[in-house]
Enzyme design. Structure first.
Site, mmCIF file in Angstrom:
data_model
loop_
_atom_site.group_PDB
_atom_site.id
_atom_site.type_symbol
_atom_site.label_atom_id
_atom_site.label_comp_id
_atom_site.label_asym_id
_atom_site.label_seq_id
_atom_site.Cartn_x
_atom_site.Cartn_y
_atom_site.Cartn_z
ATOM 1 N N TYR A 156 -4.955 -5.860 15.900
ATOM 2 C CA TYR A 156 -4.855 -5.091 14.656
ATOM 3 C C TYR A 156 -6.158 -4.345 14.397
ATOM 4 O O TYR A 156 -6.166 -3.130 14.176
ATOM 5 C CB TYR A 156 -4.518 -5.998 13.470
ATOM 6 C CG TYR A 156 -4.491 -5.231 12.169
ATOM 7 C CD1 TYR A 156 -3.377 -4.473 11.827
ATOM 8 C CD2 TYR A 156 -5.585 -5.231 11.316
ATOM 9 C CE1 TYR A 156 -3.359 -3.730 10.651
ATOM 10 C CE2 TYR A 156 -5.577 -4.492 10.142
ATOM 11 C CZ TYR A 156 -4.465 -3.746 9.816
ATOM 12 O OH TYR A 156 -4.461 -3.005 8.657
ATOM 13 N N LEU A 172 0.825 -1.204 0.000
ATOM 14 C CA LEU A 172 0.000 0.000 0.000
ATOM 15 C C LEU A 172 0.862 1.257 0.000
ATOM 16 O O LEU A 172 0.600 2.200 -0.753
ATOM 17 C CB LEU A 172 -0.931 0.002 1.208
ATOM 18 C CG LEU A 172 -1.882 1.199 1.304
ATOM 19 C CD1 LEU A 172 -2.826 1.240 0.109
ATOM 20 C CD2 LEU A 172 -2.676 1.156 2.602
ATOM 21 N N SER A 211 -6.959 3.516 8.024
ATOM 22 C CA SER A 211 -7.720 2.658 8.932
ATOM 23 C C SER A 211 -8.020 1.335 8.216
ATOM 24 O O SER A 211 -7.228 0.872 7.399
ATOM 25 C CB SER A 211 -8.997 3.381 9.375
ATOM 26 O OG SER A 211 -9.749 2.583 10.263
ATOM 27 N N THR A 269 9.760 6.008 4.996
ATOM 28 C CA THR A 269 10.172 5.505 6.302
ATOM 29 C C THR A 269 10.224 3.987 6.290
ATOM 30 O O THR A 269 9.448 3.318 5.613
ATOM 31 C CB THR A 269 9.219 5.958 7.429
ATOM 32 O OG1 THR A 269 8.049 5.134 7.435
ATOM 33 C CG2 THR A 269 8.837 7.416 7.281
ATOM 34 N N SER A 299 -1.528 -8.118 0.494
ATOM 35 C CA SER A 299 -0.468 -7.458 1.257
ATOM 36 C C SER A 299 0.598 -8.492 1.594
ATOM 37 O O SER A 299 0.418 -9.692 1.391
ATOM 38 C CB SER A 299 -1.026 -6.823 2.532
ATOM 39 O OG SER A 299 -1.448 -7.821 3.438
ATOM 40 N N ARG A 331 15.664 -1.809 3.151
ATOM 41 C CA ARG A 331 14.296 -1.655 2.661
ATOM 42 C C ARG A 331 14.074 -0.263 2.082
ATOM 43 O O ARG A 331 13.351 -0.096 1.095
ATOM 44 C CB ARG A 331 13.300 -1.921 3.792
ATOM 45 C CG ARG A 331 13.265 -3.354 4.258
ATOM 46 C CD ARG A 331 12.730 -4.283 3.183
ATOM 47 N NE ARG A 331 11.295 -4.178 3.028
ATOM 48 C CZ ARG A 331 10.641 -4.424 1.897
ATOM 49 N NH1 ARG A 331 11.309 -4.744 0.806
ATOM 50 N NH2 ARG A 331 9.325 -4.333 1.840
ATOM 51 N N LYS A 381 -7.068 -0.096 14.637
ATOM 52 C CA LYS A 381 -7.679 0.716 13.592
ATOM 53 C C LYS A 381 -8.951 1.401 14.099
ATOM 54 O O LYS A 381 -9.295 2.501 13.647
ATOM 55 C CB LYS A 381 -7.972 -0.145 12.361
ATOM 56 C CG LYS A 381 -6.717 -0.707 11.693
ATOM 57 C CD LYS A 381 -5.742 0.402 11.318
ATOM 58 C CE LYS A 381 -4.503 -0.121 10.613
ATOM 59 N NZ LYS A 381 -3.576 0.962 10.224
#
EC number: 1.1.1.270
Length: 348
Positions: free
Chosen positions: A203, A18, A180, A41, A238, A47, A207
């Site tokens: 998780y 994402l 979210s 970041t 993902s 990475r 959110k």
């Protein structure tokens, strides 16, 4: 020759599917007379380098793109000293920031309950790939800072950084975008356990905290010239669960995703690029003096994959409790973090 308009965008979690697609779409939305600095970041330098190379390749495919510069922050949102160092770096380098995407999505997963997965898929396949109940999450995981780890990673760490850089955000008339989830249901959060120490759905609960924190703060942010929105990217592929899937289960997951969309699910975007629609929409396309900030903007797709934006209402119950809790914790960490800044800069 006229100078280009400079803009600065900070994207947390830029190394995720994402986050990377947010960067792509944000670049697409800039005119050729813009010089955009992307601050990506990650917790590790390799990475960062990987993400920068991917974005450079994307820019090379664009016709008449904006100019893109790169910067980075090595930040671990589960470490408050690291968060403070990120603030120090941003404060030293930028007078104004125009975009800030909170794309923190850490979880403490412990695999998949395969028996439960089969049962849910057979009984309600659409629900199974929209609100799965078979993802196992660890309970009681704390960070080294003695906070609920997922709470700190997805909520408090990013919030603390945003509060520290309010002058830069205000000067840049910034848009702050909190990512979210469609799974941020009120049932996943107890207001007696805001850090979710006792929760097995940390998780989803984190959110929900994001939703409530947004509702409690967007008006105050607007008074400083900062427009804040909360969005959800829908369902998409993902990297977080890749290690729990093999070739066959990955294929099965994708099949169910497409089946769900064919059956009418508007939230199964599947592709990370489509999932990034809502975050970049609120950041670049809307009229901030017209669009509503008390709703959640979602990335949606039609049966044939055409993307669009869909808004949903947010239950505001508990927003003042969440803000009071987090503000108290912020004051505690202001005191704890005195004289804690270190230098973590390494050339990329």
């Amino acid at each position: 020759m006229t100078s280009k308009t400079r803009k600065v965008a900070v994207i947390t979690g830029a190394n995720s599917n994402l986050g990377l697609n947010i960067a792509y779409r944000l670049i697409e939305r800039q005119s050729a007379d813009v010089r955009l600095t992307l601050v990506v970041t990650s917790r590790t330098l390799p990475r960062v380098r990987e993400v920068v190379e991917l974005i450079k390749k994307f820019v090379a495919t664009q016709e008449d793109p904006c100019s893109v510069d790169f910067d980075y922050l090595l930040v671990d949102f589960t470490n408050m000293v690291s968060v403070l160092n990120a603030y120090y770096d941003l404060n030293q380098k930028y007078e104004s920031i125009n975009y800030f995407f909170v794309n923190a999505a850490q979880g403490v997963y412990d695999g998949i309950d395969w028996i439960g997965a089969v049962k849910q898929v057979l009984s309600d396949p659409l629900e199974a790939v929209t609100n799965p109940t078979y993802r196992k999450q660890l309970v009681g995981v704390k960070s080294k800072d003695e906070m609920g780890l997922v709470f700190q990673a997805n909520v408090f760490g990013p919030y603390y950084l945003i509060q520290k850089i309010l002058p830069q955000l205000s000067k840049g008339k910034a848009t702050v975008v909190w990512i979210s989830s469609i799974m941020a249901d009120p049932k996943h959060l107890s207001l007696q356990d805001i850090e979710m120490i006792k929760s097995d759905v940390t998780y989803e609960g984190s959110k929900r905290v994001v939703d409530l924190l947004h509702l409690a703060t967007y008006k105050q942010m607007k008074s400083q010239g900062i427009h804040q929105y909360v969005v959800q990217p829908g369902i998409f592929t993902s990297y977080s669960f890749a290690k729990y899937l093999n070739f066959f289960t990955t294929f099965g997951m994708l099949f169910l995703f497409y089946l769900a969309r064919l059956l009418g699910s508007k939230w199964h975007n599947i592709d990370g690029y489509k999932a990034a629609n809502a975050p970049v929409y609120v950041a670049t396309l809307i009229n901030p003096h017209f669009e509503h900030q008390e709703v959640k903007y979602g990335s949606a797709s039609s049966r044939d994959g055409m993307e669009y934006i869909e808004t949903t209402d947010i239950d505001k119950t508990g927003s003042s409790d969440v803000l009071a809790y987090i503000e108290k914790k912020k004051l505690e960490w202001d005191d704890k973090l005195k004289d804690q800044i270190t230098n973590s800069r390494i050339p990329i």
